[in-house]
Design a protein around this motif. Sequence first.
Motif, mmCIF file in Angstrom:
data_model
loop_
_atom_site.group_PDB
_atom_site.id
_atom_site.type_symbol
_atom_site.label_atom_id
_atom_site.label_comp_id
_atom_site.label_asym_id
_atom_site.label_seq_id
_atom_site.Cartn_x
_atom_site.Cartn_y
_atom_site.Cartn_z
ATOM 1 N N ASP A 1 0.823 -1.211 0.000
ATOM 2 C CA ASP A 1 0.000 0.000 0.000
ATOM 3 C C ASP A 1 0.858 1.262 0.000
ATOM 4 O O ASP A 1 0.649 2.163 -0.804
ATOM 5 C CB ASP A 1 -0.927 0.020 1.225
ATOM 6 C CG ASP A 1 -1.964 -1.086 1.185
ATOM 7 O OD1 ASP A 1 -2.363 -1.491 0.070
ATOM 8 O OD2 ASP A 1 -2.372 -1.551 2.261
ATOM 9 N N LEU A 2 1.817 1.322 0.916
ATOM 10 C CA LEU A 2 2.630 2.529 1.051
ATOM 11 C C LEU A 2 3.417 2.854 -0.217
ATOM 12 O O LEU A 2 3.492 4.008 -0.628
ATOM 13 C CB LEU A 2 3.588 2.395 2.234
ATOM 14 C CG LEU A 2 2.948 2.449 3.616
ATOM 15 C CD1 LEU A 2 3.967 2.093 4.691
ATOM 16 C CD2 LEU A 2 2.352 3.828 3.876
ATOM 17 N N CYS A 3 3.993 1.839 -0.828
ATOM 18 C CA CYS A 3 4.812 2.081 -2.021
ATOM 19 C C CYS A 3 3.982 2.497 -3.225
ATOM 20 O O CYS A 3 4.516 3.023 -4.201
ATOM 21 C CB CYS A 3 5.651 0.852 -2.346
ATOM 22 S SG CYS A 3 6.950 0.556 -1.122
ATOM 23 N N SER A 4 2.679 2.271 -3.174
ATOM 24 C CA SER A 4 1.824 2.674 -4.296
ATOM 25 C C SER A 4 1.245 4.074 -4.105
ATOM 26 O O SER A 4 0.612 4.600 -5.018
ATOM 27 C CB SER A 4 0.688 1.663 -4.495
ATOM 28 O OG SER A 4 -0.205 1.709 -3.391
ATOM 29 N N GLU A 5 1.465 4.675 -2.946
ATOM 30 C CA GLU A 5 0.948 6.024 -2.702
ATOM 31 C C GLU A 5 1.936 7.042 -3.255
ATOM 32 O O GLU A 5 3.117 7.011 -2.893
ATOM 33 C CB GLU A 5 0.697 6.232 -1.213
ATOM 34 C CG GLU A 5 -0.408 5.329 -0.693
ATOM 35 C CD GLU A 5 -0.755 5.591 0.758
ATOM 36 O OE1 GLU A 5 -0.523 6.709 1.238
ATOM 37 O OE2 GLU A 5 -1.266 4.657 1.399
ATOM 38 N N PRO A 6 1.471 7.954 -4.110
ATOM 39 C CA PRO A 6 2.395 8.875 -4.785
ATOM 40 C C PRO A 6 3.135 9.833 -3.850
ATOM 41 O O PRO A 6 4.222 10.281 -4.175
ATOM 42 C CB PRO A 6 1.498 9.638 -5.764
ATOM 43 C CG PRO A 6 0.115 9.459 -5.257
ATOM 44 C CD PRO A 6 0.086 8.168 -4.509
ATOM 45 N N ASP A 7 2.566 10.134 -2.684
ATOM 46 C CA ASP A 7 3.220 11.095 -1.794
ATOM 47 C C ASP A 7 4.050 10.421 -0.696
ATOM 48 O O ASP A 7 4.519 11.091 0.216
ATOM 49 C CB ASP A 7 2.185 12.027 -1.168
ATOM 50 C CG ASP A 7 1.188 11.296 -0.285
ATOM 51 O OD1 ASP A 7 0.938 10.104 -0.531
ATOM 52 O OD2 ASP A 7 0.657 11.929 0.646
ATOM 53 N N VAL A 8 4.245 9.115 -0.784
ATOM 54 C CA VAL A 8 5.048 8.394 0.204
ATOM 55 C C VAL A 8 6.339 7.925 -0.456
ATOM 56 O O VAL A 8 6.318 7.266 -1.492
ATOM 57 C CB VAL A 8 4.281 7.185 0.791
ATOM 58 C CG1 VAL A 8 5.184 6.388 1.725
ATOM 59 C CG2 VAL A 8 3.025 7.644 1.514
ATOM 60 N N LYS A 9 7.447 8.285 0.167
ATOM 61 C CA LYS A 9 8.757 7.865 -0.331
ATOM 62 C C LYS A 9 9.327 6.864 0.674
ATOM 63 O O LYS A 9 9.368 7.136 1.871
ATOM 64 C CB LYS A 9 9.677 9.084 -0.455
ATOM 65 C CG LYS A 9 11.018 8.789 -1.064
ATOM 66 C CD LYS A 9 11.821 10.078 -1.232
ATOM 67 C CE LYS A 9 13.194 9.777 -1.781
ATOM 68 N NZ LYS A 9 14.023 10.988 -1.854
ATOM 69 N N MET A 10 9.720 5.703 0.173
ATOM 70 C CA MET A 10 10.271 4.648 1.027
ATOM 71 C C MET A 10 11.724 4.369 0.632
ATOM 72 O O MET A 10 12.096 4.539 -0.524
ATOM 73 C CB MET A 10 9.443 3.368 0.889
ATOM 74 C CG MET A 10 7.994 3.493 1.326
ATOM 75 S SD MET A 10 7.779 3.765 3.088
ATOM 76 C CE MET A 10 8.103 2.125 3.714
ATOM 77 N N PRO A 11 12.539 3.920 1.588
ATOM 78 C CA PRO A 11 13.925 3.557 1.238
ATOM 79 C C PRO A 11 13.949 2.404 0.239
ATOM 80 O O PRO A 11 13.015 1.603 0.169
ATOM 81 C CB PRO A 11 14.526 3.113 2.580
ATOM 82 C CG PRO A 11 13.629 3.672 3.627
ATOM 83 C CD PRO A 11 12.268 3.769 3.010
ATOM 84 N N ASP A 12 15.027 2.304 -0.504
ATOM 85 C CA ASP A 12 15.161 1.259 -1.521
ATOM 86 C C ASP A 12 15.140 -0.149 -0.942
ATOM 87 O O ASP A 12 14.765 -1.095 -1.621
ATOM 88 C CB ASP A 12 16.454 1.451 -2.327
ATOM 89 C CG ASP A 12 16.398 2.680 -3.215
ATOM 90 O OD1 ASP A 12 15.279 3.103 -3.582
ATOM 91 O OD2 ASP A 12 17.477 3.215 -3.542
#
Length: 190
Positions: free
Chosen positions: A135-146
């Motif tokens: 879910d988080l990685c598909s949200e455009p305003d959420v940036k996650m570490p590689d």
Amino acid sequence: MAKKKKGQTMSEATTQETPVVPAPEVTGVPKLESDPLTIARTRAFHNRPYFAPALLALRFVPTPDMRKKAMGPIGVDKFGRCYYDPEWVKEVDNEELTGVLYHEVGHWLHDHAGRCSFRNPAGFNIAGDLELNDDLCSEPDVKMPDFVITPKKMGLEDNLIAEQYYEQLSQKAQDGARMKCDCGSVADGE
């Protein structure tokens, strides 16, 4: 008591006679606006106000060398204690740290530690990571570490719950695939 002059309000008279004393300078206390966790938490509850109670309830516990002690540089237990590696927090991009806080609060709010039950805690942690990260990685305003894992990276379908991911991961493990995670949650409560 201040004596009021003609045409003057009482508050004006009082203000004129009350000297302004500057606040003493506080030393030895870190500025909150320079603390990466405070900045990330503030950004997180500004962008996701419905997470504010959980974000504010988190208790940050500095844990040097967290990666050596757990599955990653940051993790949350069932009591809302968020263990983190201070050096990693200083180095990571603050937008990514905000995404990681969403992730860690997600472990807590989804009760991954409680839902683990009889399952292997490390394996269920990975399953919980998959449940949250798809879910988080598909949200455009959420940036996650590689380094975060996603169902896609592991060859699994999206939008499942942790228990379903756990079963799929268990099946892959039985088939000889190796599970690896570097997320950091301590979903087993330790």
